[in-house]
Design a protein around this motif. Structure first.
Motif, mmCIF file in Angstrom:
data_model
loop_
_atom_site.group_PDB
_atom_site.id
_atom_site.type_symbol
_atom_site.label_atom_id
_atom_site.label_comp_id
_atom_site.label_asym_id
_atom_site.label_seq_id
_atom_site.Cartn_x
_atom_site.Cartn_y
_atom_site.Cartn_z
ATOM 1 N N HIS A 221 0.843 -1.192 0.000
ATOM 2 C CA HIS A 221 0.000 0.000 0.000
ATOM 3 C C HIS A 221 0.881 1.246 0.000
ATOM 4 O O HIS A 221 2.076 1.185 0.287
ATOM 5 C CB HIS A 221 -0.917 0.008 1.229
ATOM 6 C CG HIS A 221 -1.698 -1.254 1.401
ATOM 7 N ND1 HIS A 221 -2.806 -1.547 0.648
ATOM 8 C CD2 HIS A 221 -1.525 -2.308 2.243
ATOM 9 C CE1 HIS A 221 -3.295 -2.718 1.007
ATOM 10 N NE2 HIS A 221 -2.537 -3.201 1.980
ATOM 11 N N ARG A 222 0.274 2.382 -0.328
ATOM 12 C CA ARG A 222 1.017 3.637 -0.278
ATOM 13 C C ARG A 222 1.556 3.845 1.142
ATOM 14 O O ARG A 222 0.807 3.782 2.117
ATOM 15 C CB ARG A 222 0.117 4.798 -0.686
ATOM 16 C CG ARG A 222 0.809 6.161 -0.571
ATOM 17 C CD ARG A 222 -0.023 7.283 -1.132
ATOM 18 N NE ARG A 222 0.602 8.566 -0.903
ATOM 19 C CZ ARG A 222 1.603 9.056 -1.635
ATOM 20 N NH1 ARG A 222 2.066 8.349 -2.657
ATOM 21 N NH2 ARG A 222 2.126 10.228 -1.362
ATOM 22 N N ARG A 250 5.148 5.645 -6.106
ATOM 23 C CA ARG A 250 3.937 5.369 -5.336
ATOM 24 C C ARG A 250 4.045 5.772 -3.876
ATOM 25 O O ARG A 250 3.035 6.043 -3.227
ATOM 26 C CB ARG A 250 3.618 3.872 -5.425
ATOM 27 C CG ARG A 250 2.309 3.484 -4.777
ATOM 28 C CD ARG A 250 2.008 2.022 -4.965
ATOM 29 N NE ARG A 250 0.726 1.647 -4.382
ATOM 30 C CZ ARG A 250 0.259 0.410 -4.363
ATOM 31 N NH1 ARG A 250 0.960 -0.561 -4.908
ATOM 32 N NH2 ARG A 250 -0.920 0.153 -3.806
ATOM 33 N N HIS A 251 5.257 5.828 -3.362
ATOM 34 C CA HIS A 251 5.454 6.055 -1.931
ATOM 35 C C HIS A 251 6.157 7.389 -1.681
ATOM 36 O O HIS A 251 6.825 7.933 -2.559
ATOM 37 C CB HIS A 251 6.298 4.922 -1.322
ATOM 38 C CG HIS A 251 5.750 3.555 -1.584
ATOM 39 N ND1 HIS A 251 4.614 3.074 -0.981
ATOM 40 C CD2 HIS A 251 6.183 2.554 -2.401
ATOM 41 C CE1 HIS A 251 4.364 1.847 -1.394
ATOM 42 N NE2 HIS A 251 5.305 1.511 -2.265
#
Length: 328
Positions: A221-222, A250-251
């Motif tokens: 997940h982020r 994404r992060h």
């Protein structure tokens, strides 16, 4: 000890460093009645004592928790923040940001209503500790790895109190230790402390591609990825920079590095030829670290470069700033 008796001997052992301490052999020597001959035997007594990291940055936790309560609106009015979560409506008071007025709610009642926000909760934090050769460098009396551990523990304690999820990954060429799927709760810190206690630096070059792959696998997940590593130019430019877009796509990435305070002292040295050379070397080293940090920032990375005593509170402050801005 006379024959046929039983006695207990107590020895106080004070460990000087964290890690697993295992028992040595217990040697017993028995003499004959005339004292002319003796026999000796060794006995293996299996036991292990795990010495935990000291967590010296715990003293900074109360002040950061106070700032967290302010962000969370427990000691001050909830305010508007970019990317934060909607909390409730309240009546408008002079001085409120007009952009926070909820016109639909205002139309349904006789008073002006404004939205309030609170910092995001239940976010994912991944602590990645580089255990390669750069972590073995000593700053003062301890390796850089120990300073990174101390900062990781403070951030773990703070993030769990903020309601966020904390995972841990230690990597050089393979995964050395890992804590996964820890939801916010009282046992997260003790789990992370136990995982870090036996960790030691490895005298190998860190595989940046493998580290990136392991981090992405641990953060589906982020997440906020906090990477504890060095700011040496060669490992960053040749290893981390090529794989950095995979992480920042994404992060949110925060790089925390341990600076040597002796280098700062060297830059102010004067009075002799050797001192001037030391000052030049220190200035060049600092310039290289600033250049490496600027390269990381151009890729959207938050960089914290601080001395061992200042690293933990600096990382905690960066986390709170990101949380307040809604960037987690």
């Amino acid at each position: 000890m006379p024959a046929g008796e039983r006695r207990r001997l107590t020895t106080l052992v004070r460990p000087a460093r964290r890690g697993d301490r295992r028992a040595e052999r217990v040697t017993v020597r028995s003499f004959g009645p005339l004292g002319l001959a003796a026999r000796q035997g060794n006995h293996h007594v299996p036991w292990t004592v795990r010495v935990l990291p000291p967590f010296t940055s715990r003293k900074h936790l109360p002040s950061r928790l106070a700032r967290l309560r302010e962000l969370d609106g427990r000691t001050s009015v909830l305010t508007r923040g970019e990317g934060t979560e909607f909390d409730s409506l309240r009546a408008y008071v002079p001085g409120d940001d007009t952009r926070s007025i909820d016109w639909r709610a205002t139309a349904r009642q006789s008073t002006v209503a404004v939205r309030t926000w609170r910092p995001e909760r239940d976010r994912h934090i991944l602590l990645v500790i580089d255990t390669g050769r750069t972590s073995a460098g000593r700053v003062g009396d301890v390796p850089r790895l120990d300073a990174a551990m101390d900062a990781a523990l403070l951030l773990t304690a703070l993030a769990t109190r903020a309601g966020d999820r904390v995972n841990l990954l230690a990597y050089d060429r393979k995964i050395r230790t890992q804590v996964r799927g820890r939801a916010a709760g009282g046992d997260v810190l003790s789990t992370v402390v136990g995982a870090l206690a036996p960790l030691e630096p490895e005298l190998v070059e860190t595989d940046a591609r493998g580290l990136s792959k392991a981090a992405l696998a641990s953060a589906p997940h982020r997440s906020l990825i906090v990477l504890f590593t060095g700011l040496d130019a060669a490992p960053i430019e040749e290893g981390l920079l090529p794989v950095l877009p995979q992480l920042t796509k994404r992060h949110t990435v925060l790089v925390a590095a341990v600076a040597d305070p002796h280098v700062e002292t060297m830059t102010h040295a004067r009075g002799s030829v050797d001192a001037v050379y030391d000052a030049a070397a220190g200035t060049q080293t600092q310039a290289q670290r600033r250049g490496t940090a600027d390269q990381l920032r151009r890729h959207g990375v938050v960089v914290v470069d601080a001395a061992p005593a200042d690293l933990a509170p600096a990382v905690a402050d960066a986390y709170l700033a990101l949380k307040a801005a809604g960037r987690l």
